[in-house]
Motif scaffolding. Structure first.
Motif, PDB file in Angstrom:
ATOM      1  N   ARG A  73      10.110   2.947  23.169  1.00  0.00           N
ATOM      2  CA  ARG A  73      11.060   3.421  22.170  1.00  0.00           C
ATOM      3  C   ARG A  73      10.796   4.892  21.844  1.00  0.00           C
ATOM      4  NH1 ARG A  73      15.923   3.958  20.365  1.00  0.00           N
ATOM      5  NH2 ARG A  73      16.118   4.107  18.097  1.00  0.00           N
ATOM      6  N   LYS A  74       9.546   5.265  21.756  1.00  0.00           N
ATOM      7  CA  LYS A  74       9.212   6.665  21.462  1.00  0.00           C
ATOM      8  C   LYS A  74       9.638   7.588  22.602  1.00  0.00           C
ATOM      9  CE  LYS A  74       5.387   5.921  18.215  1.00  0.00           C
ATOM     10  NZ  LYS A  74       5.736   4.519  17.924  1.00  0.00           N
ATOM     11  N   LEU A  75       9.441   7.152  23.830  1.00  0.00           N
ATOM     12  CA  LEU A  75       9.865   7.970  24.962  1.00  0.00           C
ATOM     13  C   LEU A  75      11.387   8.090  25.009  1.00  0.00           C
ATOM     14  CD1 LEU A  75       7.404   6.699  27.722  1.00  0.00           C
ATOM     15  CD2 LEU A  75       7.415   8.954  26.641  1.00  0.00           C
ATOM     16  N   GLU A  76      12.076   7.005  24.683  1.00  0.00           N
ATOM     17  CA  GLU A  76      13.540   7.049  24.650  1.00  0.00           C
ATOM     18  C   GLU A  76      14.030   7.984  23.548  1.00  0.00           C
ATOM     19  OE1 GLU A  76      17.530   6.172  23.397  1.00  0.00           O
ATOM     20  OE2 GLU A  76      15.777   5.536  22.244  1.00  0.00           O
ATOM     21  N   ARG A  77      13.382   7.937  22.401  1.00  0.00           N
ATOM     22  CA  ARG A  77      13.741   8.826  21.287  1.00  0.00           C
ATOM     23  C   ARG A  77      13.375  10.270  21.617  1.00  0.00           C
ATOM     24  NH1 ARG A  77      16.703   9.329  18.412  1.00  0.00           N
ATOM     25  NH2 ARG A  77      15.737   9.797  16.396  1.00  0.00           N
ATOM     26  N   ALA A  78      12.304  10.460  22.385  1.00  0.00           N
ATOM     27  CA  ALA A  78      11.955  11.808  22.831  1.00  0.00           C
ATOM     28  C   ALA A  78      13.103  12.392  23.649  1.00  0.00           C
ATOM     29  CB  ALA A  78      10.665  11.782  23.653  1.00  0.00           C
ATOM     30  N   GLY A  79      13.693  11.575  24.507  1.00  0.00           N
ATOM     31  CA  GLY A  79      14.850  12.032  25.280  1.00  0.00           C
ATOM     32  C   GLY A  79      16.002  12.437  24.385  1.00  0.00           C
ATOM     33  N   ASP A  80      16.234  11.685  23.315  1.00  0.00           N
ATOM     34  CA  ASP A  80      17.304  12.033  22.375  1.00  0.00           C
ATOM     35  C   ASP A  80      17.052  13.397  21.737  1.00  0.00           C
ATOM     36  OD1 ASP A  80      18.507   9.615  22.888  1.00  0.00           O
ATOM     37  OD2 ASP A  80      17.712   8.618  21.102  1.00  0.00           O
ATOM     38  N   HIS A  81      15.807  13.664  21.373  1.00  0.00           N
ATOM     39  CA  HIS A  81      15.497  14.938  20.730  1.00  0.00           C
ATOM     40  C   HIS A  81      15.568  16.105  21.714  1.00  0.00           C
ATOM     41  CE1 HIS A  81      14.387  13.903  16.563  1.00  0.00           C
ATOM     42  NE2 HIS A  81      14.138  12.706  17.080  1.00  0.00           N
ATOM     43  N   ILE A  82      15.210  15.857  22.970  1.00  0.00           N
ATOM     44  CA  ILE A  82      15.356  16.916  23.970  1.00  0.00           C
ATOM     45  C   ILE A  82      16.841  17.187  24.216  1.00  0.00           C
ATOM     46  CG2 ILE A  82      14.843  17.620  26.334  1.00  0.00           C
ATOM     47  CD1 ILE A  82      12.360  15.748  26.187  1.00  0.00           C
ATOM     48  N   THR A  83      17.652  16.145  24.157  1.00  0.00           N
ATOM     49  CA  THR A  83      19.103  16.331  24.248  1.00  0.00           C
ATOM     50  C   THR A  83      19.607  17.164  23.073  1.00  0.00           C
ATOM     51  OG1 THR A  83      19.397  14.244  25.442  1.00  0.00           O
ATOM     52  CG2 THR A  83      21.323  15.132  24.319  1.00  0.00           C
ATOM     53  N   ASN A  84      19.070  16.908  21.884  1.00  0.00           N
ATOM     54  CA  ASN A  84      19.434  17.732  20.724  1.00  0.00           C
ATOM     55  C   ASN A  84      19.093  19.204  20.963  1.00  0.00           C
ATOM     56  OD1 ASN A  84      20.227  15.415  19.379  1.00  0.00           O
ATOM     57  ND2 ASN A  84      18.375  15.260  18.143  1.00  0.00           N
ATOM     58  N   ILE A  85      17.928  19.433  21.571  1.00  0.00           N
ATOM     59  CA  ILE A  85      17.514  20.798  21.879  1.00  0.00           C
ATOM     60  C   ILE A  85      18.514  21.443  22.834  1.00  0.00           C
ATOM     61  CG2 ILE A  85      15.779  22.150  23.126  1.00  0.00           C
ATOM     62  CD1 ILE A  85      13.652  20.242  21.954  1.00  0.00           C
ATOM     63  N   ALA A  86      18.921  20.704  23.860  1.00  0.00           N
ATOM     64  CA  ALA A  86      19.894  21.233  24.820  1.00  0.00           C
ATOM     65  C   ALA A  86      21.216  21.568  24.125  1.00  0.00           C
ATOM     66  CB  ALA A  86      20.118  20.227  25.951  1.00  0.00           C
ATOM     67  N   GLU A  87      21.605  20.750  23.165  1.00  0.00           N
ATOM     68  CA  GLU A  87      22.833  21.020  22.414  1.00  0.00           C
ATOM     69  C   GLU A  87      22.724  22.318  21.626  1.00  0.00           C
ATOM     70  OE1 GLU A  87      23.348  17.532  20.081  1.00  0.00           O
ATOM     71  OE2 GLU A  87      24.265  16.361  21.702  1.00  0.00           O
ATOM     72  N   GLU A  88      21.563  22.571  21.051  1.00  0.00           N
ATOM     73  CA  GLU A  88      21.361  23.818  20.316  1.00  0.00           C
ATOM     74  C   GLU A  88      21.395  25.030  21.252  1.00  0.00           C
ATOM     75  OE1 GLU A  88      21.456  24.115  17.159  1.00  0.00           O
ATOM     76  OE2 GLU A  88      21.554  21.942  16.887  1.00  0.00           O
ATOM     77  N   ILE A  89      20.901  24.848  22.460  1.00  0.00           N
ATOM     78  CA  ILE A  89      20.942  25.929  23.441  1.00  0.00           C
ATOM     79  C   ILE A  89      22.389  26.253  23.800  1.00  0.00           C
ATOM     80  CG2 ILE A  89      20.342  26.548  25.822  1.00  0.00           C
ATOM     81  CD1 ILE A  89      17.781  24.802  25.403  1.00  0.00           C
ATOM     82  N   VAL A  90      23.201  25.222  24.009  1.00  0.00           N
ATOM     83  CA  VAL A  90      24.623  25.424  24.296  1.00  0.00           C
ATOM     84  C   VAL A  90      25.302  26.108  23.118  1.00  0.00           C
ATOM     85  CG1 VAL A  90      26.819  24.251  24.711  1.00  0.00           C
ATOM     86  CG2 VAL A  90      24.757  23.504  25.916  1.00  0.00           C
ATOM     87  N   PHE A  91      24.968  25.688  21.912  1.00  0.00           N
ATOM     88  CA  PHE A  91      25.508  26.284  20.678  1.00  0.00           C
ATOM     89  C   PHE A  91      25.276  27.790  20.660  1.00  0.00           C
ATOM     90  CE2 PHE A  91      24.155  27.572  16.314  1.00  0.00           C
ATOM     91  CZ  PHE A  91      25.362  27.463  15.651  1.00  0.00           C
ATOM     92  N   PHE A  92      24.073  28.210  20.999  1.00  0.00           N
ATOM     93  CA  PHE A  92      23.744  29.636  21.027  1.00  0.00           C
ATOM     94  C   PHE A  92      24.420  30.347  22.194  1.00  0.00           C
ATOM     95  CE2 PHE A  92      20.738  32.541  23.273  1.00  0.00           C
ATOM     96  CZ  PHE A  92      21.046  33.686  22.542  1.00  0.00           C
ATOM     97  N   ILE A  93      24.342  29.775  23.398  1.00  0.00           N
ATOM     98  CA  ILE A  93      24.880  30.448  24.580  1.00  0.00           C
ATOM     99  C   ILE A  93      26.392  30.570  24.497  1.00  0.00           C
ATOM    100  CG2 ILE A  93      25.143  30.332  27.092  1.00  0.00           C
ATOM    101  CD1 ILE A  93      22.477  28.819  27.178  1.00  0.00           C
ATOM    102  N   ASP A  94      27.073  29.531  24.039  1.00  0.00           N
ATOM    103  CA  ASP A  94      28.528  29.573  23.910  1.00  0.00           C
ATOM    104  C   ASP A  94      28.965  30.768  23.071  1.00  0.00           C
ATOM    105  OD1 ASP A  94      29.578  27.626  25.496  1.00  0.00           O
ATOM    106  OD2 ASP A  94      29.664  26.096  23.939  1.00  0.00           O
ATOM    107  N   ALA A  95      28.294  30.977  21.954  1.00  0.00           N
ATOM    108  CA  ALA A  95      28.647  32.094  21.073  1.00  0.00           C
ATOM    109  C   ALA A  95      28.429  33.423  21.787  1.00  0.00           C
ATOM    110  CB  ALA A  95      27.816  32.038  19.798  1.00  0.00           C
ATOM    111  N   LYS A  96      27.358  33.511  22.548  1.00  0.00           N
ATOM    112  CA  LYS A  96      27.059  34.758  23.251  1.00  0.00           C
ATOM    113  C   LYS A  96      28.104  35.030  24.329  1.00  0.00           C
ATOM    114  CE  LYS A  96      23.148  37.360  24.998  1.00  0.00           C
ATOM    115  NZ  LYS A  96      21.690  37.367  25.202  1.00  0.00           N
ATOM    116  N   VAL A  97      28.505  33.994  25.043  1.00  0.00           N
ATOM    117  CA  VAL A  97      29.529  34.160  26.069  1.00  0.00           C
ATOM    118  C   VAL A  97      30.840  34.602  25.445  1.00  0.00           C
ATOM    119  CG1 VAL A  97      30.942  32.935  27.756  1.00  0.00           C
ATOM    120  CG2 VAL A  97      28.472  32.562  27.695  1.00  0.00           C
TER     121      VAL A  97
END
Length: 229
Positions: free
Chosen positions: A191-215
């Protein structure tokens, strides 16, 4: 003022990189510890968790200072907010590593059965978590939406392995009732490893949030045109 804030943002990015490396190493050690039930390695993870927490507080404080002193707007503000949220998610990943290490410390088994580990695909799941975290870091460093999207696709494998783990462990406990406590605790590791994946996905979403604005900025858009997250 512009030069000052640029230097502060560079320093903030450097701190996030260091936090990222620390958390990656924590997850790597915790994964190795659970696969081998190495209590000494697990203890190292427990001790280093304090560094993760201290680093999170330091980055949070630096973000507050940047906002208070420089009042960033548009792309700079989005970058700062993305780093703040990434920092929070990295700290949670550190918590998961500590939780996995606690399982190892508590375990009364000398080793986990190799057959059980193979059926559970625990090593594969652990490797996928690290791969996702590494890919997300590359996405940030290269400012690549394509790499960030690759993180989302990888999360499906974690969900698949986690979904099958409970039934496999239940069958194993039926066959080996003396391992009931270890089996129940092992479910929480997945369960912890699965939740770790969710949080890494959240990180990727934040990266898209930043890059989209820059583009959008580079296409000549104004801040009023940016879609809100």
């Amino acid at each position: 003022m512009v030069k000052f804030i640029e230097s502060e943002l560079v320093l903030l990015k450097k701190e996030i990189d260091e936090m990222w490396t620390l958390v990656y190493n924590q997850l790597d050690r915790a994964g190795e510890a659970v696969l081998t039930l190495d209590k000494e390695l697990a203890q190292q993870v427990m001790v280093r968790e304090r560094r993760v927490n201290a680093f999170e507080l330091k980055i949070d404080s630096d973000v507050e200072d940047i906002i208070a002193l420089y009042n960033p707007v548009a792309i700079d503000l989005r970058f700062v907010l993305a780093m703040l949220k990434i920092n929070t998610n990295l700290e949670r990943l550190g918590d998961f590593a500590e939780g996995i290490a606690r399982f190892v410390i508590r375990s009364k088994e000398p080793v986990l059965a190799a057959e059980l580990l193979n059926r559970l695909r625990l090593a594969e799941m652990q490797a996928e978590v690290l791969s996702m975290l590494e890919l997300a870091k590359r996405a940030l460093n290269e400012e690549s939406i394509e790499l960030a999207a690759g993180v989302f696709a990888k999360d499906n494998l974690l969900d698949e392995i986690n979904a099958g783990a409970t039934g496999i462990i239940a069958d194993y406990i039926t066959e080996h009732p003396e391992a009931v406590h270890t089996g129940v605790d092992l479910v929480s590791v997945f369960r912890k490893l699965e939740r770790a994946g969710d949080h890494i996905t959240n990180i990727a979403e934040e990266i898209v949030f930043f890059i989209d604005a820059k583009v959008l900025k580079h296409r000549g858009k104004t801040d009023e045109n940016y879609p809100e997250k």
